[in-house]
Design a protein around this motif. Structure first.
Motif, PDB file in Angstrom:
ATOM      1  N   ASN A 391      41.957 -15.200 -38.406  1.00 14.79           N
ATOM      2  CA  ASN A 391      42.900 -16.275 -38.071  1.00 14.79           C
ATOM      3  C   ASN A 391      42.312 -17.259 -37.076  1.00 14.79           C
ATOM      4  OD1 ASN A 391      44.532 -14.219 -39.280  1.00 14.79           O
ATOM      5  ND2 ASN A 391      46.345 -15.117 -38.362  1.00 14.79           N
ATOM      6  N   LEU A 392      41.189 -16.922 -36.479  1.00  9.91           N
ATOM      7  CA  LEU A 392      40.614 -17.671 -35.370  1.00  9.91           C
ATOM      8  C   LEU A 392      39.482 -18.574 -35.854  1.00  9.91           C
ATOM      9  CD1 LEU A 392      40.412 -18.093 -32.271  1.00  9.91           C
ATOM     10  CD2 LEU A 392      38.813 -16.173 -32.226  1.00  9.91           C
ATOM     11  N   ASP A 393      39.518 -19.830 -35.412  1.00  4.52           N
ATOM     12  CA  ASP A 393      38.416 -20.780 -35.604  1.00  4.52           C
ATOM     13  C   ASP A 393      37.829 -21.039 -34.221  1.00  4.52           C
ATOM     14  OD1 ASP A 393      36.649 -22.779 -36.217  1.00  4.52           O
ATOM     15  OD2 ASP A 393      38.127 -24.115 -37.145  1.00  4.52           O
ATOM     16  N   ILE A 394      36.562 -20.632 -33.994  1.00  3.14           N
ATOM     17  CA  ILE A 394      35.976 -20.585 -32.655  1.00  3.14           C
ATOM     18  C   ILE A 394      35.279 -21.895 -32.289  1.00  3.14           C
ATOM     19  CG2 ILE A 394      34.179 -19.495 -31.243  1.00  3.14           C
ATOM     20  CD1 ILE A 394      34.767 -16.884 -32.635  1.00  3.14           C
ATOM     21  N   ARG A 395      35.543 -22.335 -31.066  1.00  4.32           N
ATOM     22  CA  ARG A 395      34.685 -23.314 -30.383  1.00  4.32           C
ATOM     23  C   ARG A 395      34.008 -22.584 -29.235  1.00  4.32           C
ATOM     24  NH1 ARG A 395      36.594 -27.958 -26.101  1.00  4.32           N
ATOM     25  NH2 ARG A 395      34.519 -28.820 -25.647  1.00  4.32           N
ATOM     26  N   MET A 396      32.661 -22.699 -29.136  1.00  8.19           N
ATOM     27  CA  MET A 396      31.907 -22.014 -28.087  1.00  8.19           C
ATOM     28  C   MET A 396      31.132 -23.027 -27.259  1.00  8.19           C
ATOM     29  SD  MET A 396      28.959 -19.049 -28.367  1.00  8.19           S
ATOM     30  CE  MET A 396      27.717 -20.152 -29.086  1.00  8.19           C
ATOM     31  N   ARG A 397      31.233 -22.879 -25.929  1.00  9.91           N
ATOM     32  CA  ARG A 397      30.442 -23.686 -25.014  1.00  9.91           C
ATOM     33  C   ARG A 397      29.523 -22.771 -24.200  1.00  9.91           C
ATOM     34  NH1 ARG A 397      35.013 -26.767 -21.892  1.00  9.91           N
ATOM     35  NH2 ARG A 397      36.265 -25.053 -22.755  1.00  9.91           N
ATOM     36  N   VAL A 398      28.273 -23.195 -24.025  1.00  8.81           N
ATOM     37  CA  VAL A 398      27.304 -22.479 -23.199  1.00  8.81           C
ATOM     38  C   VAL A 398      26.888 -23.408 -22.069  1.00  8.81           C
ATOM     39  CG1 VAL A 398      25.108 -21.256 -23.113  1.00  8.81           C
ATOM     40  CG2 VAL A 398      26.494 -21.179 -25.201  1.00  8.81           C
ATOM     41  N   LEU A 399      27.113 -22.952 -20.808  1.00 10.81           N
ATOM     42  CA  LEU A 399      26.799 -23.765 -19.636  1.00 10.81           C
ATOM     43  C   LEU A 399      25.738 -23.080 -18.790  1.00 10.81           C
ATOM     44  CD1 LEU A 399      30.455 -24.571 -18.436  1.00 10.81           C
ATOM     45  CD2 LEU A 399      29.131 -25.740 -20.204  1.00 10.81           C
ATOM     46  N   LEU A 406      24.744 -26.656 -22.231  1.00  9.08           N
ATOM     47  CA  LEU A 406      23.618 -26.385 -23.111  1.00  9.08           C
ATOM     48  C   LEU A 406      24.024 -26.444 -24.571  1.00  9.08           C
ATOM     49  CD1 LEU A 406      21.942 -23.391 -21.248  1.00  9.08           C
ATOM     50  CD2 LEU A 406      21.559 -25.842 -20.939  1.00  9.08           C
ATOM     51  N   ALA A 407      25.284 -26.100 -24.865  1.00 14.82           N
ATOM     52  CA  ALA A 407      25.745 -26.116 -26.257  1.00 14.82           C
ATOM     53  C   ALA A 407      27.266 -26.253 -26.275  1.00 14.82           C
ATOM     54  CB  ALA A 407      25.322 -24.847 -26.982  1.00 14.82           C
ATOM     55  N   ASP A 408      27.767 -26.991 -27.255  1.00 12.44           N
ATOM     56  CA  ASP A 408      29.210 -27.095 -27.515  1.00 12.44           C
ATOM     57  C   ASP A 408      29.340 -27.050 -29.032  1.00 12.44           C
ATOM     58  OD1 ASP A 408      31.894 -27.642 -27.754  1.00 12.44           O
ATOM     59  OD2 ASP A 408      31.904 -29.203 -26.217  1.00 12.44           O
ATOM     60  N   VAL A 409      29.667 -25.845 -29.544  1.00  8.99           N
ATOM     61  CA  VAL A 409      29.513 -25.585 -30.978  1.00  8.99           C
ATOM     62  C   VAL A 409      30.881 -25.362 -31.624  1.00  8.99           C
ATOM     63  CG1 VAL A 409      28.349 -24.158 -32.698  1.00  8.99           C
ATOM     64  CG2 VAL A 409      27.337 -24.449 -30.416  1.00  8.99           C
ATOM     65  N   ASP A 410      31.156 -26.128 -32.676  1.00  8.42           N
ATOM     66  CA  ASP A 410      32.369 -25.948 -33.487  1.00  8.42           C
ATOM     67  C   ASP A 410      32.053 -26.406 -34.906  1.00  8.42           C
ATOM     68  OD1 ASP A 410      34.901 -25.699 -34.570  1.00  8.42           O
ATOM     69  OD2 ASP A 410      35.631 -27.574 -33.689  1.00  8.42           O
ATOM     70  N   PRO A 411      31.428 -25.548 -35.709  1.00  5.95           N
ATOM     71  CA  PRO A 411      31.062 -25.954 -37.070  1.00  5.95           C
ATOM     72  C   PRO A 411      32.302 -26.124 -37.943  1.00  5.95           C
ATOM     73  CG  PRO A 411      30.644 -23.629 -36.749  1.00  5.95           C
ATOM     74  CD  PRO A 411      31.024 -24.170 -35.409  1.00  5.95           C
ATOM     75  N   PRO A 412      32.241 -26.947 -38.976  1.00  2.59           N
ATOM     76  CA  PRO A 412      33.397 -27.112 -39.865  1.00  2.59           C
ATOM     77  C   PRO A 412      33.645 -25.854 -40.693  1.00  2.59           C
ATOM     78  CG  PRO A 412      31.507 -28.280 -40.734  1.00  2.59           C
ATOM     79  CD  PRO A 412      31.106 -27.796 -39.372  1.00  2.59           C
ATOM     80  N   ALA A 413      34.924 -25.571 -40.954  1.00  2.00           N
ATOM     81  CA  ALA A 413      35.299 -24.438 -41.813  1.00  2.00           C
ATOM     82  C   ALA A 413      35.273 -24.920 -43.257  1.00  2.00           C
ATOM     83  CB  ALA A 413      36.682 -23.933 -41.436  1.00  2.00           C
ATOM     84  N   VAL A 414      34.488 -24.226 -44.081  1.00  2.00           N
ATOM     85  CA  VAL A 414      34.276 -24.652 -45.474  1.00  2.00           C
ATOM     86  C   VAL A 414      34.497 -23.457 -46.392  1.00  2.00           C
ATOM     87  CG1 VAL A 414      32.654 -25.636 -47.122  1.00  2.00           C
ATOM     88  CG2 VAL A 414      32.623 -26.401 -44.731  1.00  2.00           C
ATOM     89  N   GLN A 415      35.247 -23.688 -47.456  1.00  6.92           N
ATOM     90  CA  GLN A 415      35.497 -22.630 -48.431  1.00  6.92           C
ATOM     91  C   GLN A 415      34.342 -22.562 -49.430  1.00  6.92           C
ATOM     92  OE1 GLN A 415      39.342 -22.849 -50.180  1.00  6.92           O
ATOM     93  NE2 GLN A 415      39.135 -20.985 -51.369  1.00  6.92           N
ATOM     94  N   GLN A 416      33.867 -21.339 -49.683  1.00  4.25           N
ATOM     95  CA  GLN A 416      32.768 -21.125 -50.599  1.00  4.25           C
ATOM     96  C   GLN A 416      33.277 -20.887 -52.023  1.00  4.25           C
ATOM     97  OE1 GLN A 416      29.391 -21.317 -49.255  1.00  4.25           O
ATOM     98  NE2 GLN A 416      30.838 -22.269 -47.838  1.00  4.25           N
ATOM     99  N   PRO A 417      32.395 -20.948 -53.028  1.00  2.00           N
ATOM    100  CA  PRO A 417      32.834 -20.719 -54.414  1.00  2.00           C
ATOM    101  C   PRO A 417      33.484 -19.358 -54.630  1.00  2.00           C
ATOM    102  CG  PRO A 417      30.675 -21.765 -54.399  1.00  2.00           C
ATOM    103  CD  PRO A 417      30.992 -21.429 -52.973  1.00  2.00           C
ATOM    104  N   ASP A 418      33.124 -18.362 -53.827  1.00  3.33           N
ATOM    105  CA  ASP A 418      33.738 -17.042 -53.984  1.00  3.33           C
ATOM    106  C   ASP A 418      35.001 -16.888 -53.139  1.00  3.33           C
ATOM    107  OD1 ASP A 418      32.678 -16.989 -51.465  1.00  3.33           O
ATOM    108  OD2 ASP A 418      31.551 -15.130 -51.714  1.00  3.33           O
ATOM    109  N   ASP A 419      35.550 -18.016 -52.662  1.00  3.95           N
ATOM    110  CA  ASP A 419      36.781 -18.068 -51.876  1.00  3.95           C
ATOM    111  C   ASP A 419      36.612 -17.593 -50.437  1.00  3.95           C
ATOM    112  OD1 ASP A 419      38.247 -19.163 -53.890  1.00  3.95           O
ATOM    113  OD2 ASP A 419      39.190 -17.292 -54.515  1.00  3.95           O
ATOM    114  N   THR A 420      35.414 -17.200 -50.017  1.00  4.22           N
ATOM    115  CA  THR A 420      35.207 -16.867 -48.614  1.00  4.22           C
ATOM    116  C   THR A 420      35.134 -18.141 -47.797  1.00  4.22           C
ATOM    117  OG1 THR A 420      32.807 -16.806 -48.928  1.00  4.22           O
ATOM    118  CG2 THR A 420      34.020 -14.717 -49.174  1.00  4.22           C
ATOM    119  N   LEU A 421      35.260 -17.982 -46.486  1.00 10.44           N
ATOM    120  CA  LEU A 421      35.291 -19.138 -45.587  1.00 10.44           C
ATOM    121  C   LEU A 421      34.183 -19.001 -44.563  1.00 10.44           C
ATOM    122  CD1 LEU A 421      37.056 -21.668 -45.023  1.00 10.44           C
ATOM    123  CD2 LEU A 421      38.358 -20.281 -43.414  1.00 10.44           C
TER     124      LEU A 421
END
Length: 852
Positions: A391-399, A406-421
């Motif tokens: 249920n969680l979509d993660i944003r991660m920051r590394v300071l 040093l990093a602020d990461v939030d990749p897009p959520a994309v559905q794959q052909p096998d219905d995985t995310l």
């Protein structure tokens, strides 16, 4: 790819109950309502016609307006009202998937499948039951004619034993449901906790939950919905008090869910959501269940999207803007306590090349972690969601230690052909020098929640953080590592706390020279390198404080290690304070312990009323206050005491009884006639300060008449002239007469008197006036009204003995004979009596006499 359509978990029979949150009284159980002209569940316009003038009452029962109920019945073909007035929905079956369900390999040993717990020890429980269940004494039996018996569990084959594939699927379903409820303080389990852990017996019972049974038994869906639904659950009953009819278990039908783990898990979460008070998420003017958008769907809607979350109706056209988490936390469950600090400088320590786990519980929750790298090397940080049903979509920051990002990461959520995310995780890899680093984890949304995205509202759930460092050795002296094993032990009175710690695992290449202990108080303490504990005084009971310990060497100081602790405080006020026994001079009260003991055991209770003060041990749940004034309102206060002091009082106002007896009760008419009344009564509820000695009774304000205690009844006789009488009764003891109870009674309605009784007739004396005398007796009954006069008739007889003439005179009520002057002749006499109702029949005729 699966067919897009209604998610079977939304195909529910949902019965609406008006149930209160914790503390509220139990809702009435199923049972036919004689005021409704319904033989069973009815929908559409037929239901509106059948309800007729009862529709507003039924709408109120279902906690909605008559207009809303009418619109639902007229516009939604799935809506039904049953014979109890409860609203339900029978949903159409969705299209089947076009390929078999994908089942992940078991993540845990197979022999642990029916011993899984998401949050062991939690007071609230969601029990997932796969191996059959008894359904008896429930609403399904009462309203849907489900046979009371054991129903088979879920299976992919005909064998009662669970195969490795079935066990793997059970584990996947459990993980998905556990993740849906991860933000709540509830244990999702496959281990049967027993009815005692699921049933809420009293308003103070904090151990309860919901039983969800998965069954392939064909009778259940056939009787409930003609095999056209995938589950059934009552609404808002998670914290329901136990009653004669059970609202558990919620049912999910595996065969009608195509044995798909995603469908069955979503069905379970959807059903449990209903028991926590959640409604369906639909579209205004459209379907009752929203199918979702992009990669997202609401749990209380329907669809095949890979990311399902609780929501608050932020999508376009939402017909339900319930704040799902607010509703659930007001109906039996609470949010989990935040498990990691929200402040970057006080984050949970992660060892280099180690892993920690956490849970995002609110949309504003940010979990921070700190770790140290001893030399220049490569650093890898991976924040990952759960494998099944995240249920969680993660944003991660590394300071860095200086706060540089040093990093602020939030990749897009994309559905794959096998219905995985993919795209819910976040990771960072880069070079890092020696020093301290911070990691921040939070839940985020994606895109526009009104179009093709979702907000951060429902992105809550479990995660892990893995830190990997290639640094193998220190190249120079650095600051020491953080102190380890930091703990806080509050004193029982809550006014001080002792902080303890152990040395850091690394001194940074230079010996530790001191420790510093700080807290929320202005003062701090600098301690020798050999010190391992420090007592902080001046604290306030019941308050929370954050204590931090740092280690220093010649190079500098480590990051602080912070621990927050709540000091013991006074207990809450006792609950359910009631007066159990009341006399003229005493009151006995009872109570239940406070729900909150303040963090330290309750050791006594204090009971006060006016100047009376007494203490009893904590094992007591009642006390008697004596020496009170009679017939007076006394305020009784009870408070709980522990080492931190006395808590707030619970109070009850009680009026003591009078010294004289209370009023008698049950004054009633036993018998009556036109002239009598017999009344009976019962003893008073209390006799006052001494024993009863007698009763006294009177009528219409006359003098009191004594009556024996052994015979609480009295007959009033010779009641003439009135049919209504006020009867008063009182009890008497040595202190005097008690309160008077009066009632007005009527005798029988008066009638005409019965005929007087003729006695004799005599001829007049010879040689005088021509007279004759008639004598009579009063009638046996005056008809309930006093005699006002008599009418005396002399019947003159002809030669043949017939009546030739009549002579009538009137006599007073007291007269019993009358001398009448008559023409000479032969006579017989007849007498009639008169009262206010009328004249009686005539008496018998007298003997024959001669007027002379």
């Amino acid at each position: 790819m699966r067919v897009r359509g209604l998610l079977l978990s939304a195909l529910l029979v949902v019965t609406t109950l008006g149930t209160a949150p914790i503390g509220a009284s139990a809702a009435p159980g199923p049972g036919r309502d004689d005021g409704l002209r319904l033989s069973g569940p009815v929908g559409g316009k037929a239901a509106i016609r059948a309800l007729g003038k009862e529709l507003p009452r039924v709408a109120q029962l279902n906690r909605m307006s008559p207009t809303r109920l009418t619109a639902i019945l007229a516009g939604d073909h799935t809506a039904r009202v049953d014979s109890t007035g409860r609203l339900s929905h029978l949903e159409d079956v969705a299209p089947a998937p076009d390929e078999p369900p994908a089942v992940a390999a078991a993540a845990l040993p197979l022999d642990q499948t029916f011993a899984l717990h998401s949050r062991p020890g939690a007071d609230r429980v969601i029990f997932l039951d796969f191996d059959g269940t008894l359904v008896s004494g429930t609403g399904w039996n009462d309203q849907y004619a489900l046979t009371a018996r054991e129903y088979a569990g879920w299976s992919l084959d005909t064998s009662a034993a669970f195969s490795a594939e079935e066990l793997a699927q059970v584990q996947q379903i459990w993980q998905r449901v556990a993740e849906d409820f991860a933000a709540l303080d509830v244990d999702v389990t496959t281990a049967d906790p027993g009815s005692g852990e699921l049933t809420r017996t009293t308003s103070s019972d904090g151990q309860f939950g919901m039983h969800v049974a998965l069954t392939d038994d064909p009778e259940a869906p056939q009787k409930i919905c003609g095999s056209r639904c995938s589950g059934i659950a009552y609404v808002d009953v998670f914290d329901q008090l136990a009653g004669p009819t059970s609202y558990q278990p919620a049912l999910v039908f595996g065969d009608l869910s195509y044995d798909d783990p995603q469908v069955m898990a979503d069905a379970i979460s959807h059903e449990v959501g209903h028991t926590l008070g959640l409604a369906h998420d639909g579209v205004v003017g459209g379907p009752s269940y929203y199918a979702g958008q992009g990669v997202w769907q609401p749990i209380m809607g329907s669809g095949w999207a890979p990311l399902s979350q609780f929501d608050q109706g932020e999508y376009s056209g939402a017909d339900n803007r319930q704040d799902d988490y607010a509703v659930m936390t007001s109906n039996g469950v609470a949010l989990r306590t935040d498990d990691h600090p929200d402040t970057a400088d006080l984050g949970t320590i992660v060892p280099a090349s180690g892993q920690v786990a956490g849970t995002i519980t609110t949309r504003d929750d940010v979990d921070w972690f700190t770790f140290e790298q001893a030399c220049i090397g490569q650093l890898a940080v991976v924040a990952a969601v759960v494998d099944s049903g995240p249920n969680l979509d993660i944003r991660m920051r590394v300071l860095s230690g200086t706060g540089a990002v040093l990093a602020d990461v939030d990749p897009p959520a994309v559905q794959q052909p096998d219905d995985t995310l993919v795209g819910l995780d976040a990771q960072f890899t880069g070079d890092a020098g020696p020093g301290s680093y911070r990691i921040g984890i939070e839940g985020v949304g994606q895109g526009d929640p009104r179009a093709d995205g979702y907000s951060d509202y429902g992105t809550r759930g479990s995660y892990t953080v893995d830190v990997t460092s290639t640094c193998a050795a220190r190249t120079a002296s650095t600051t020491p590592g953080t102190p380890t094993g930091v703990q806080v032990a509050p004193a029982a009175d809550g006014r001080s706390a002792t902080v303890t710690w152990s040395p850091p695992t690394s001194d940074g290449g230079s010996p530790v020279t001191r420790y510093d202990v700080t807290s929320d108080l202005p003062s701090s303490a600098t301690l020798a390198a050999t010190t391992r504990s420090h007592r902080v005084a001046g604290l306030a009971p019941g308050q929370s404080y954050t204590f931090a310990v740092t280690a220093s060497n010649a190079t500098g100081s480590s990051l602080p290690v912070a621990v927050t602790a709540t000091m013991p405080g006074p207990a809450g006020s006792p609950e359910q304070l009631t007066a159990e026994s009341v006399t003229p001079a005493s009151v006995t009260v009872s109570w239940q312990p406070p729900a909150d003991d303040g963090g330290v055991a309750i050791d006594r209770y204090r009971i006060t009323s006016g100047t009376s003060v007494q203490e009893v041990p904590a094992t007591s749940d009642s006390a008697t206050i004596r020496g009170l004034a009679p017939d007076t309102v006394h305020t009784v206060e009870v408070s709980a005491g522990n080492a931190a002091g006395w808590g707030p009082v619970a109070s009850v106002d009680v009026r003591t009884l009078t010294a004289t007896p209370g009023p008698v009760s049950g004054l009633a008419l036993s018998r009556r006639s036109a002239t009598t009344l017999t009344v009976v009564w019962k003893a008073p509820s209390h006799s006052g300060a001494s024993a009863l000695t007698r009763y006294e009774v009177r009528r219409d304000g006359r003098s009191w008449t004594r009556v024996s205690l052994s015979s609480p009844s009295y007959t009033f006789s010779r009641l003439l002239g009135s049919t209504g009488h006020t009867v008063s009764v009182r009890a008497v003891n040595a202190d005097g007469a008690g309160a008077v109870l009066s009632r007005r009674f009527t005798t029988s309605r008066p009638t005409r008197p019965t005929a007087p009784r003729i006695r004799w007739a005599r001829s007049g004396a010879s040689g005088g006036l021509s007279t004759a005398t008639a004598a009579w007796a009063a009638p046996l009954s005056n008809g309930g009204a006093r005699i006002t006069s008599y009418r005396v008739t002399a019947l003159r007889l002809s030669a043949r003995g017939t009546v030739a003439a009549r002579v009538t005179r009137t006599a007073t009520p007291a007269q019993r004979r009358l001398v009448m002057r008559l023409p000479r002749g032969s006579y017989r006499f007849q007498v009639a009596a008169l009262n206010k109702v009328g004249i009686s029949a005539g008496s018998a005729r007298s003997n024959r006499v001669v007027a002379r």
